[in-house]
Design an enzyme around this catalytic site. Structure first.
Site, PDB file in Angstrom:
ATOM      1  N   GLU A 247       0.863  -1.173   0.000  1.00  0.00           N
ATOM      2  CA  GLU A 247       0.000   0.000   0.000  1.00  0.00           C
ATOM      3  C   GLU A 247       0.902   1.226   0.000  1.00  0.00           C
ATOM      4  O   GLU A 247       1.661   1.454   0.943  1.00  0.00           O
ATOM      5  CB  GLU A 247      -0.947   0.059   1.192  1.00  0.00           C
ATOM      6  CG  GLU A 247      -1.954   1.197   0.999  1.00  0.00           C
ATOM      7  CD  GLU A 247      -2.824   1.487   2.188  1.00  0.00           C
ATOM      8  OE1 GLU A 247      -2.518   2.449   2.908  1.00  0.00           O
ATOM      9  OE2 GLU A 247      -3.806   0.751   2.384  1.00  0.00           O
ATOM     10  N   CYS A 281      -2.016   8.208   4.417  1.00  0.00           N
ATOM     11  CA  CYS A 281      -2.051   8.043   2.954  1.00  0.00           C
ATOM     12  C   CYS A 281      -3.397   8.439   2.360  1.00  0.00           C
ATOM     13  O   CYS A 281      -3.465   8.894   1.217  1.00  0.00           O
ATOM     14  CB  CYS A 281      -1.729   6.600   2.590  1.00  0.00           C
ATOM     15  SG  CYS A 281      -0.064   6.087   3.044  1.00  0.00           S
TER      16      CYS A 281
END
Length: 480
Positions: A247, A281
């Protein structure tokens, strides 16, 4: 003063080298951790290989479930102490730390259930001929964990890996090494956990992590972090053909349509942009608002961001703590300053707050307005409290602007019209799209990105796929 050692092959151990852990809010020493490297990584991997060869772990889902249930129960009794340590080492507001610890415990319980439900299937392909598909643990999993959400981002990789039957080597970020050791200790010290099943080592360098990536003894590598580092991991892991779960970066757009309630939406966007001081994020990075609501949104966002209360995370009044360390703060501050110099309009100029917060890695939020979505500050993931405001005339332009990025991690759509929201969500090239909300992450729903935001999915049932292999067993039993 806190102290953390490595945990390898069932034993806590040091290596004679130590590194300091500092409170990013004031620079004070919190404790120290054993500073390892390649030698510790090799020992941890070898221990995990030996442990995986024992079917009492890899083929024993009931044991795996019980150990995770016991771990979750132990964490529950230490929840407040863990939250306070997380805030001291990471800097985030205590309310966010409490929420993270609670979410991590919830996720452990979720995967404890899935440990006993990882079914395959059987096909009869012809009379007397059967094909059985089995989901088997992939082997040794190397888990490289970041500092921004070290409880949840650890659990969302470690828990599905354990549920699947993998053995694991955990390498935390140096900024949160103390917390990671404290969080894992109740699991590592369970009498039913065989030596080598879960191993932990910390380092201030990169040689240990590099070994996890390059060695063929590691079958799965899970990493959360920047796209640049993820790219290097793919390159260095390629000769081993190991499974990768990555990720990576994001540049989340929030699309605010003309029927949205700006007064209600703006404070939510401000919170989404400043979560963990903008160091998440999925944090809101770009707000795309219909041109007819632009002036209203500009004013409302500026007010909401200016009212965010900065301070030490342990202060009950704090809404936003410091960045993770002075080095990161200086880099983010520089990129924000360059953004303000290049944008169409500086709506709210943030920066170092000074005063009582001068010794910490603090930055107050910045809001800028700009129309060229190709600008570096619309494209680059600047990991801090910077928000960019853009306008659009219709849905097609909104989607075109939002999709003008190399990332594809998350986005949100704000409207009272459910059909418009779903239509736009389907058009956005993102792994997650929230409707009238942002940053809603939980155990049951998979997360991951399109394009340069990564590979694979974590959270949810599909996370098991990142840590398993599919085996086909054929058998011809004949007919009567």
């Amino acid at each position: 003063m806190q102290q953390a050692q490595h945990f390898i092959d069932g034993k806590w151990q040091g290596n004679g080298q130590w590194a300091d852990s500092l409170d990013p809010a004031n620079g004070e020493l919190i404790g120290r951790f054993a500073d390892g490297g390649e030698a510790q990584a090799r020992a941890a991997v070898d221990a995990a290989v030996r442990a995986f060869e024992n079917p009492q772990w890899s083929q024993n889902p009931r044991l795996r479930q019980q150990l995770m249930l016991d771990w979750a129960a132990a964490l529950k009794s230490r929840q407040e102490a863990l939250a306070q340590l997380l805030t001291r080492e990471n800097g985030k507001a205590l309310a966010q730390s409490r929420g993270e610890i609670g979410g991590a415990i919830s996720e452990i319980l979720y995967y404890a259930g899935l440990a006993r439900h990882n079914p395959g299937h059987v096909l009869e392909v012809a009379p007397g001929e059967f094909s059985t598909m089995l989901r088997e643990p992939a082997g040794v999993a190397g888990l490289i964990i970041p500092w921004n959400a070290p409880a949840v981002l650890l659990v969302r990789a470690l828990a599905p890996a354990l549920a699947a039957g993998c053995t694991c080597v955990v390498k935390p970020a140096q900024q949160t090494a103390l917390f990671t050791a404290d969080f894992l200790a109740p699991l590592l010290e369970l009498p039913g956990l065989a030596p080598g099943v879960v191993n932990l080592f910390a380092e201030t360098g990169h040689s240990g992590a590099a070994h996890l990536v390059a060695t063929p003894k590691v079958d799965v590598l899970s990493f959360t972090g920047s796209t640049a580092t993820g790219t290097r991991i793919m390159q260095d892991a390629a000769p081993t053909m190991k499974k990768l779960s990555l990720e990576l970066g994001g540049k989340s757009c929030c699309l605010v349509l003309d029927d949205a309630d700006v007064a209600t939406v703006a404070p939510k966007l401000a919170a989404a942009a400043t979560i963990i001081s903008g160091q998440q994020c999925t944090a809101a990075r770009r707000v795309l608002v219909h041109a007819s609501r632009s002036a209203e949104m500009k004013q409302a966002l500026a007010v909401a961001l200016s009212e965010i209360r900065l301070g030490h995370g342990l202060d009950a009044a704090t809404q936003m703590g410091p960045l993770i360390d002075q080095e990161s703060c200086e880099w983010v501050e520089q990129r924000i300053r360059e953004s303000m110099d290049s944008c169409d309009e500086v709506v709210l100029a943030g920066g170092r707050p000074g005063g009582a917060l001068d010794s910490g890695a603090f930055l107050s939020p910045t809001l800028i307005a700009h129309q060229d979505s190709g600008a570096f500050f619309c494209q680059e993931e600047i990991f801090g409290p910077l928000l960019v405001l853009e306008t659009f005339e219709d849905e097609a332009e909104a989607v075109r602007r939002a999709n003008h990025t190399e990332f594809g991690l998350s986005a949100s759509v704000w409207t009272h019209d459910g059909a418009r929201a779903l239509r736009m969500a389907r058009s956005l090239r993102n792994g997650t799209v929230w409707i009238n909300d942002h940053n809603k992450l939980f155990a049951e729903a998979e997360t991951g990105g399109y394009r340069k935001s990564g590979l694979g999915r974590l959270h949810g049932y599909d996370a098991l796929l990142d840590f398993t292999e599919l085996k086909h067993v054929y058998q011809n039993i004949g007919t009567l």
